[in-house]
Motif scaffolding. Structure first.
Motif, PDB file in Angstrom:
ATOM      1  N   LEU A   1       2.146   5.277   7.660  1.00 41.95           N
ATOM      2  CA  LEU A   1       3.950   5.782   8.155  1.00 41.95           C
ATOM      3  C   LEU A   1       4.485   4.887   8.968  1.00 41.95           C
ATOM      4  O   LEU A   1       3.921   4.889   9.882  1.00 41.95           O
ATOM      5  CB  LEU A   1       3.454   7.334   8.541  1.00 41.95           C
ATOM      6  CG  LEU A   1       2.060   8.314   8.715  1.00 41.95           C
ATOM      7  CD1 LEU A   1       1.929   8.688   9.221  1.00 41.95           C
ATOM      8  CD2 LEU A   1       3.145   8.947   7.277  1.00 41.95           C
ATOM      9  N   VAL A   2       5.335   4.789   8.291  1.00 43.26           N
ATOM     10  CA  VAL A   2       5.747   3.476   8.248  1.00 43.26           C
ATOM     11  C   VAL A   2       7.428   4.232   9.202  1.00 43.26           C
ATOM     12  O   VAL A   2       8.203   4.587   8.128  1.00 43.26           O
ATOM     13  CB  VAL A   2       6.347   2.360   8.032  1.00 43.26           C
ATOM     14  CG1 VAL A   2       7.330   1.210   8.294  1.00 43.26           C
ATOM     15  CG2 VAL A   2       5.302   2.071   7.188  1.00 43.26           C
ATOM     16  N   PRO A   3       7.869   4.027  10.591  1.00 44.43           N
ATOM     17  CA  PRO A   3       9.141   4.635  10.739  1.00 44.43           C
ATOM     18  C   PRO A   3      10.526   3.801  10.479  1.00 44.43           C
ATOM     19  O   PRO A   3      10.450   2.206  10.560  1.00 44.43           O
ATOM     20  CB  PRO A   3       9.254   4.697  12.080  1.00 44.43           C
ATOM     21  CG  PRO A   3       8.029   4.088  13.116  1.00 44.43           C
ATOM     22  CD  PRO A   3       7.291   3.541  11.814  1.00 44.43           C
ATOM     23  N   GLY A   4      11.560   4.511  10.672  1.00 39.34           N
ATOM     24  CA  GLY A   4      12.549   3.242  10.144  1.00 39.34           C
ATOM     25  C   GLY A   4      13.899   4.723  10.312  1.00 39.34           C
ATOM     26  O   GLY A   4      14.083   5.497  10.742  1.00 39.34           O
ATOM     27  N   TYR A   5      14.463   3.400  11.841  1.00 38.74           N
ATOM     28  CA  TYR A   5      16.020   4.259  12.348  1.00 38.74           C
ATOM     29  C   TYR A   5      16.893   3.033  11.662  1.00 38.74           C
ATOM     30  O   TYR A   5      16.734   1.964  11.785  1.00 38.74           O
ATOM     31  CB  TYR A   5      15.624   3.238  14.013  1.00 38.74           C
ATOM     32  CG  TYR A   5      16.452   3.997  14.773  1.00 38.74           C
ATOM     33  CD1 TYR A   5      16.676   5.780  15.132  1.00 38.74           C
ATOM     34  CD2 TYR A   5      17.757   3.975  15.131  1.00 38.74           C
ATOM     35  CE1 TYR A   5      17.269   6.671  15.584  1.00 38.74           C
ATOM     36  CE2 TYR A   5      18.641   4.748  15.457  1.00 38.74           C
ATOM     37  CZ  TYR A   5      18.557   6.006  15.764  1.00 38.74           C
ATOM     38  OH  TYR A   5      19.023   6.765  16.316  1.00 38.74           O
TER      39      TYR A   5
ATOM     40  N   ARG B   1       0.589  -1.319   0.122  1.00 37.92           N
ATOM     41  CA  ARG B   1       0.184   0.132  -0.108  1.00 37.92           C
ATOM     42  C   ARG B   1       0.866   1.744   0.320  1.00 37.92           C
ATOM     43  O   ARG B   1       2.345   1.512   0.542  1.00 37.92           O
ATOM     44  CB  ARG B   1      -0.929  -0.039   1.225  1.00 37.92           C
ATOM     45  CG  ARG B   1      -2.397  -0.825   1.136  1.00 37.92           C
ATOM     46  CD  ARG B   1      -3.380  -0.691   2.277  1.00 37.92           C
ATOM     47  NE  ARG B   1      -2.275  -1.864   3.963  1.00 37.92           N
ATOM     48  CZ  ARG B   1      -2.492  -1.716   4.912  1.00 37.92           C
ATOM     49  NH1 ARG B   1      -3.712  -0.577   4.645  1.00 37.92           N
ATOM     50  NH2 ARG B   1      -1.582  -2.005   6.040  1.00 37.92           N
ATOM     51  N   GLN B   2       0.116   2.149  -0.403  1.00 38.37           N
ATOM     52  CA  GLN B   2       1.440   3.693  -0.740  1.00 38.37           C
ATOM     53  C   GLN B   2       1.629   4.107   0.876  1.00 38.37           C
ATOM     54  O   GLN B   2       0.424   4.395   1.615  1.00 38.37           O
ATOM     55  CB  GLN B   2       0.027   4.710  -1.628  1.00 38.37           C
ATOM     56  CG  GLN B   2       1.190   5.422  -1.870  1.00 38.37           C
ATOM     57  CD  GLN B   2       0.226   6.526  -2.228  1.00 38.37           C
ATOM     58  OE1 GLN B   2      -1.020   7.125  -3.016  1.00 38.37           O
ATOM     59  NE2 GLN B   2       0.362   7.142  -3.564  1.00 38.37           N
ATOM     60  N   THR B   3       2.776   4.270   0.902  1.00 35.91           N
ATOM     61  CA  THR B   3       3.388   4.450   1.854  1.00 35.91           C
ATOM     62  C   THR B   3       4.818   5.754   2.187  1.00 35.91           C
ATOM     63  O   THR B   3       5.153   5.498   1.432  1.00 35.91           O
ATOM     64  CB  THR B   3       3.868   3.158   2.431  1.00 35.91           C
ATOM     65  OG1 THR B   3       3.188   1.992   3.024  1.00 35.91           O
ATOM     66  CG2 THR B   3       4.785   3.290   4.141  1.00 35.91           C
ATOM     67  N   VAL B   4       4.515   6.280   2.878  1.00 37.12           N
ATOM     68  CA  VAL B   4       5.613   6.876   3.616  1.00 37.12           C
ATOM     69  C   VAL B   4       6.948   6.840   4.422  1.00 37.12           C
ATOM     70  O   VAL B   4       6.665   6.110   5.874  1.00 37.12           O
ATOM     71  CB  VAL B   4       5.498   8.553   4.681  1.00 37.12           C
ATOM     72  CG1 VAL B   4       6.530   9.311   4.830  1.00 37.12           C
ATOM     73  CG2 VAL B   4       4.732   9.410   2.979  1.00 37.12           C
ATOM     74  N   TYR B   5       8.128   6.521   4.134  1.00 34.32           N
ATOM     75  CA  TYR B   5       9.038   5.283   5.108  1.00 34.32           C
ATOM     76  C   TYR B   5       9.584   6.955   5.162  1.00 34.32           C
ATOM     77  O   TYR B   5      10.710   7.484   5.108  1.00 34.32           O
ATOM     78  CB  TYR B   5      10.089   4.813   4.460  1.00 34.32           C
ATOM     79  CG  TYR B   5       9.255   2.943   3.611  1.00 34.32           C
ATOM     80  CD1 TYR B   5       8.718   1.941   4.708  1.00 34.32           C
ATOM     81  CD2 TYR B   5       8.872   3.089   2.496  1.00 34.32           C
ATOM     82  CE1 TYR B   5       8.302   1.065   4.186  1.00 34.32           C
ATOM     83  CE2 TYR B   5       7.735   2.009   2.159  1.00 34.32           C
ATOM     84  CZ  TYR B   5       7.352   1.270   2.462  1.00 34.32           C
ATOM     85  OH  TYR B   5       7.098   0.209   2.324  1.00 34.32           O
ATOM     86  N   PHE B   6       8.958   6.482   6.860  1.00 32.71           N
ATOM     87  CA  PHE B   6      10.165   8.401   7.916  1.00 32.71           C
ATOM     88  C   PHE B   6      11.368   7.873   8.379  1.00 32.71           C
ATOM     89  O   PHE B   6      10.928   6.918   9.317  1.00 32.71           O
ATOM     90  CB  PHE B   6       9.704   8.930   7.993  1.00 32.71           C
ATOM     91  CG  PHE B   6       8.540   8.944   9.030  1.00 32.71           C
ATOM     92  CD1 PHE B   6       9.374   9.040  10.627  1.00 32.71           C
ATOM     93  CD2 PHE B   6       7.288   7.767   9.165  1.00 32.71           C
ATOM     94  CE1 PHE B   6       8.326   9.070  11.900  1.00 32.71           C
ATOM     95  CE2 PHE B   6       6.899   7.809   9.782  1.00 32.71           C
ATOM     96  CZ  PHE B   6       6.524   7.929  11.944  1.00 32.71           C
TER      97      PHE B   6
ATOM     98  N   PHE C   1      12.447  -1.113  11.186  1.00 31.02           N
ATOM     99  CA  PHE C   1      11.244  -0.654  10.697  1.00 31.02           C
ATOM    100  C   PHE C   1      10.404  -0.692  11.816  1.00 31.02           C
ATOM    101  O   PHE C   1      10.102  -2.245  12.777  1.00 31.02           O
ATOM    102  CB  PHE C   1      10.830  -1.390   9.247  1.00 31.02           C
ATOM    103  CG  PHE C   1      11.202  -0.939   8.287  1.00 31.02           C
ATOM    104  CD1 PHE C   1      10.768   0.415   7.639  1.00 31.02           C
ATOM    105  CD2 PHE C   1      11.766  -1.385   7.698  1.00 31.02           C
ATOM    106  CE1 PHE C   1      11.533   1.035   6.892  1.00 31.02           C
ATOM    107  CE2 PHE C   1      13.231  -1.830   6.641  1.00 31.02           C
ATOM    108  CZ  PHE C   1      12.371  -0.307   5.668  1.00 31.02           C
ATOM    109  N   GLY C   2       9.156  -0.358  12.495  1.00 31.65           N
ATOM    110  CA  GLY C   2       8.464   0.003  13.354  1.00 31.65           C
ATOM    111  C   GLY C   2       6.980  -0.052  12.845  1.00 31.65           C
ATOM    112  O   GLY C   2       6.656   0.221  11.042  1.00 31.65           O
ATOM    113  N   PRO C   3       6.171  -0.045  13.868  1.00 33.74           N
ATOM    114  CA  PRO C   3       5.105  -0.314  13.675  1.00 33.74           C
ATOM    115  C   PRO C   3       3.957   0.921  13.045  1.00 33.74           C
ATOM    116  O   PRO C   3       4.394   2.072  13.182  1.00 33.74           O
ATOM    117  CB  PRO C   3       3.862  -0.379  14.316  1.00 33.74           C
ATOM    118  CG  PRO C   3       4.697   0.172  16.263  1.00 33.74           C
ATOM    119  CD  PRO C   3       6.241  -0.506  15.232  1.00 33.74           C
ATOM    120  N   PRO C   4       3.436   0.864  12.185  1.00 29.98           N
ATOM    121  CA  PRO C   4       2.996   1.702  11.081  1.00 29.98           C
ATOM    122  C   PRO C   4       2.067   2.833  12.129  1.00 29.98           C
ATOM    123  O   PRO C   4       1.139   2.746  12.835  1.00 29.98           O
ATOM    124  CB  PRO C   4       2.379   1.440  10.496  1.00 29.98           C
ATOM    125  CG  PRO C   4       2.227  -0.087   9.579  1.00 29.98           C
ATOM    126  CD  PRO C   4       2.851  -0.023  10.831  1.00 29.98           C
TER     127      PRO C   4
END
Length: 210
Positions: free
Chosen positions: A153-157, A32-37, A181-184
């Protein structure tokens, strides 16, 4: 060689140099359309994050990058022609300008680049940090979600990318890194801008020590 296979070669080299270990915690790759931040400490960040996505998702994901750094010469060839990066102006005045860029123009540009099925990689701090602390988020992520509130919105550290390619260096140093990657998150239209940005930053920072 066409740009798309070359992107795969560069991405493979980035994974090899970075030795990146990718983890998905309480989430899974999703088309699905996502922003990985993510946090931002190195010019390798978007390449490593992009290359860590599954191929079917990677081909429809575009990194957002600073126009003033990536718009010329070989950098532009790599960012735009190979990775199809979306170049946006930073808020501070650039050379030859007397006022900051209008953030609404950057949001319009990102939305046009996304269309109905492309995802983005975004670094909400707006500039590279030292790797010791995640800076306060700029407002772009909030305004993007305001315009497109159903985005995932998926965070990625990213850990240790600043050691592999420190600021001011050109040649990377092989080192083991990690991408978590963490929970949306979901956007809440009623939530104030400051509250949303703080919540998104906190979700990212929680991944640092997992």
């Amino acid at each position: 060689m066409s740009p798309r296979p070359l992107a795969g070669i560069i991405a493979g080299a980035a994974r090899l140099i970075s030795g990146v270990n990718v983890r998905w915690i309480d989430t899974t790759p999703d088309p699905r359309q996502t922003v990985y931040f993510a946090n931002h400490t190195s010019h390798l960040d978007f390449v490593v994050l992009w290359s860590s996505l599954p191929p079917e998702i990677r081909t429809r994901t575009r990194p957002v990058a600073a126009q003033d750094y990536w718009e010329k010469g070989l950098r532009r060839a790599i960012a735009v022609n190979i990775f199809r990066a979306v170049l946006v102006a930073r808020r501070k005045p650039q050379e030859g300008q007397t006022s900051p860029a209008d953030p609404r123009e950057s949001i319009d540009h990102m939305l046009d680049a996304m269309g109905n099925d492309h995802s983005l990689i975004l670094f909400p701090e707006g500039t590279r940090g030292t790797g010791e602390e995640v800076a306060a988020f700029k407002s772009g992520l909030y305004y993007l979600c305001q315009r497109k509130p159903d985005l995932r919105l998926v965070p990625g550290y990213l850990n240790n990318l600043n050691r592999i390619l420190p600021k001011g260096e050109f040649l990377p140093v092989p080192f083991i890194s990690q991408l978590t990657f963490g929970p949306p998150l979901t956007f809440r239209p009623e939530e104030p801008k400051a509250g949303f940005l703080a919540r998104a930053r906190e979700a990212l920072c929680r991944l640092r020590d997992l």
